[in-house]
Design a protein around this motif. Structure first.
Motif, short mmCIF file in Angstrom:
data_model
loop_
_atom_site.label_atom_id
_atom_site.label_comp_id
_atom_site.label_asym_id
_atom_site.label_seq_id
_atom_site.Cartn_x
_atom_site.Cartn_y
_atom_site.Cartn_z
N GLN A 187 1.00 -1.10 0.10
CA GLN A 187 -0.03 -0.12 0.14
C GLN A 187 0.97 1.25 0.07
N LEU A 188 1.81 1.01 0.79
CA LEU A 188 2.70 2.23 0.70
C LEU A 188 3.44 2.43 -0.65
N LEU A 189 4.01 1.55 -1.33
CA LEU A 189 4.49 1.87 -2.61
C LEU A 189 3.77 2.25 -3.47
N GLU A 190 2.31 1.70 -3.43
CA GLU A 190 1.23 2.37 -4.32
C GLU A 190 1.31 3.74 -4.46
N LYS A 191 1.51 4.35 -3.24
CA LYS A 191 1.38 5.96 -3.19
C LYS A 191 2.05 6.44 -4.18
N LEU A 192 3.21 6.04 -4.75
CA LEU A 192 4.36 6.55 -5.54
C LEU A 192 3.69 6.57 -7.02
N SER A 193 2.58 5.82 -7.22
CA SER A 193 1.86 5.57 -8.55
C SER A 193 2.86 5.22 -9.77
N VAL A 194 3.80 4.34 -9.45
CA VAL A 194 4.49 3.57 -10.27
C VAL A 194 4.21 2.18 -10.50
N PRO A 195 4.33 1.55 -11.63
CA PRO A 195 4.10 0.20 -11.76
C PRO A 195 5.25 -0.65 -10.94
N PHE A 196 4.47 -1.72 -10.09
CA PHE A 196 5.74 -2.64 -9.64
C PHE A 196 5.08 -4.00 -9.45
N ILE A 197 5.87 -5.04 -9.01
CA ILE A 197 5.38 -6.34 -8.79
C ILE A 197 5.98 -6.62 -7.45
N CYS A 198 5.07 -7.56 -6.83
CA CYS A 198 5.61 -8.32 -5.45
C CYS A 198 6.23 -9.50 -5.62
N ILE A 199 7.23 -9.86 -4.89
CA ILE A 199 7.81 -11.21 -5.01
C ILE A 199 8.12 -11.47 -3.53
N SER A 200 7.77 -12.74 -2.98
CA SER A 200 8.11 -13.37 -1.96
C SER A 200 9.63 -13.65 -1.58
N PRO A 201 10.31 -12.97 -0.76
CA PRO A 201 11.67 -12.99 -0.77
C PRO A 201 11.97 -14.34 0.03
N ASP A 202 13.26 -15.04 -0.24
CA ASP A 202 13.45 -16.15 0.26
C ASP A 202 14.76 -16.25 0.98
N PHE A 203 14.71 -15.60 2.42
CA PHE A 203 15.86 -15.25 3.16
C PHE A 203 15.42 -15.36 4.50
N ASP A 204 16.43 -16.09 5.37
CA ASP A 204 16.42 -16.46 6.62
C ASP A 204 16.31 -14.99 7.38
N GLU A 205 15.65 -14.71 8.25
CA GLU A 205 15.30 -13.68 9.19
C GLU A 205 15.77 -13.65 10.50
N THR A 206 16.30 -14.72 10.91
CA THR A 206 16.67 -14.94 12.25
C THR A 206 17.70 -13.87 12.39
N PRO A 207 17.62 -13.25 13.77
CA PRO A 207 18.62 -12.25 14.27
C PRO A 207 19.69 -13.05 14.58
N LEU A 208 20.98 -12.31 14.48
CA LEU A 208 22.00 -12.89 14.98
C LEU A 208 22.34 -12.52 16.36
N PRO A 209 23.23 -13.15 17.05
CA PRO A 209 23.56 -12.98 18.39
C PRO A 209 24.04 -11.71 18.72
N ASN A 210 23.60 -10.87 19.53
CA ASN A 210 23.95 -9.51 20.10
C ASN A 210 23.81 -8.57 18.59
N GLU A 211 23.03 -8.74 17.81
CA GLU A 211 23.17 -7.82 16.56
C GLU A 211 22.40 -6.66 16.94
N ARG A 212 22.80 -5.59 16.46
CA ARG A 212 22.37 -4.02 17.08
C ARG A 212 21.05 -3.79 16.07
N PRO A 213 20.04 -3.16 16.56
CA PRO A 213 18.75 -3.02 15.61
C PRO A 213 19.08 -2.43 14.27
N LYS A 214 19.88 -1.60 14.25
CA LYS A 214 20.15 -0.82 12.89
C LYS A 214 20.82 -1.63 11.85
N ASP A 215 21.94 -2.74 12.48
CA ASP A 215 22.70 -3.57 11.59
C ASP A 215 21.67 -4.63 11.22
#
Length: 193
Positions: free
Chosen positions: A17-45
């Motif tokens: 919905q946010l990207l639709e605000k820009l009124s540009v054509p786009f497609i969505c693809i489901s990413p294939d990536f492990d989102e597990t945080p690393l030990p002691n990883e800082r939020p910005k990292d």
């Protein structure tokens, strides 16, 4: 301007919905990536690593600019995930009552033609009202924010929980920093305007 396909590496209806605000054509693809945080990883990292991972994990059949984004909520210095159920949402909101929490949102744009990835992050502060347990329970039962970082939907009734919002881009709070994204796309030769 090069003719890139614009891709959002996300299944989030909020980011779409946010990207639709820009009124540009786009497609969505489901990413294939492990989102597990690393030990002691800082939020910005963490959010930058996840944004890069999402953007670079998607495959397209043409030259594309692939947008990856991820967000975490930090309460009292601790990264808090999505609540996933009513009890956790209530507990998170009770912990946030009367406090200032920070959202970190990572953003990456991967250019498949050049194999170059831009990355950054934005922060947004949410100042919570002092809330009673009854108020929190009524809110959770109305909006069911079980898949939202911080256990609220700021674009909905969640706004009732706050007394102040502080940040450069209100879209960052929902999960996609559009101001930064427009700049990143511009440097890749994709002019939204």
């Amino acid at each position: 301007m090069k003719n890139y396909q614009l891709v959002l590496a996300s299944t989030s209806p909020f980011r779409k919905q946010l990207l639709e605000k820009l009124s540009v054509p786009f497609i969505c693809i489901s990413p294939d990536f492990d989102e597990t945080p690393l030990p002691n990883e800082r939020p910005k990292d963490l959010v930058q690593r996840l944004a890069i991972g999402k953007a670079t994990s998607c495959r397209t059949g043409q030259d594309s600019l692939i947008i990856g984004s991820d967000q975490v909520c930090v309460i009292d210095g601790k990264i808090v995930g999505k609540p996933l159920d009513r009890n956790n949402a209530i507990a998170q909101l009770l912990a946030q009552s009367g406090k200032v929490i920070t959202f970190y949102t990572g953003l990456a744009v991967h250019n498949t033609a050049t194999n170059h990835t831009q990355v950054g992050f934005d922060t947004f502060e949410v100042h919570f009202r002092v809330l009673s347990r009854d108020q929190i329970e009524r809110y959770v039962d109305r909006e069911e924010p079980f898949y939202c970082a911080g256990s609220f939907k700021s674009e909905g009734m969640g706004i009732c929980l706050f007394n102040k919002l502080v940040g450069k881009d209100p879209n960052t709070l929902v999960g996609l920093p559009l101001i930064d994204l427009i700049d990143m796309l511009q440097t890749q030769g994709f002019d939204v305007l």
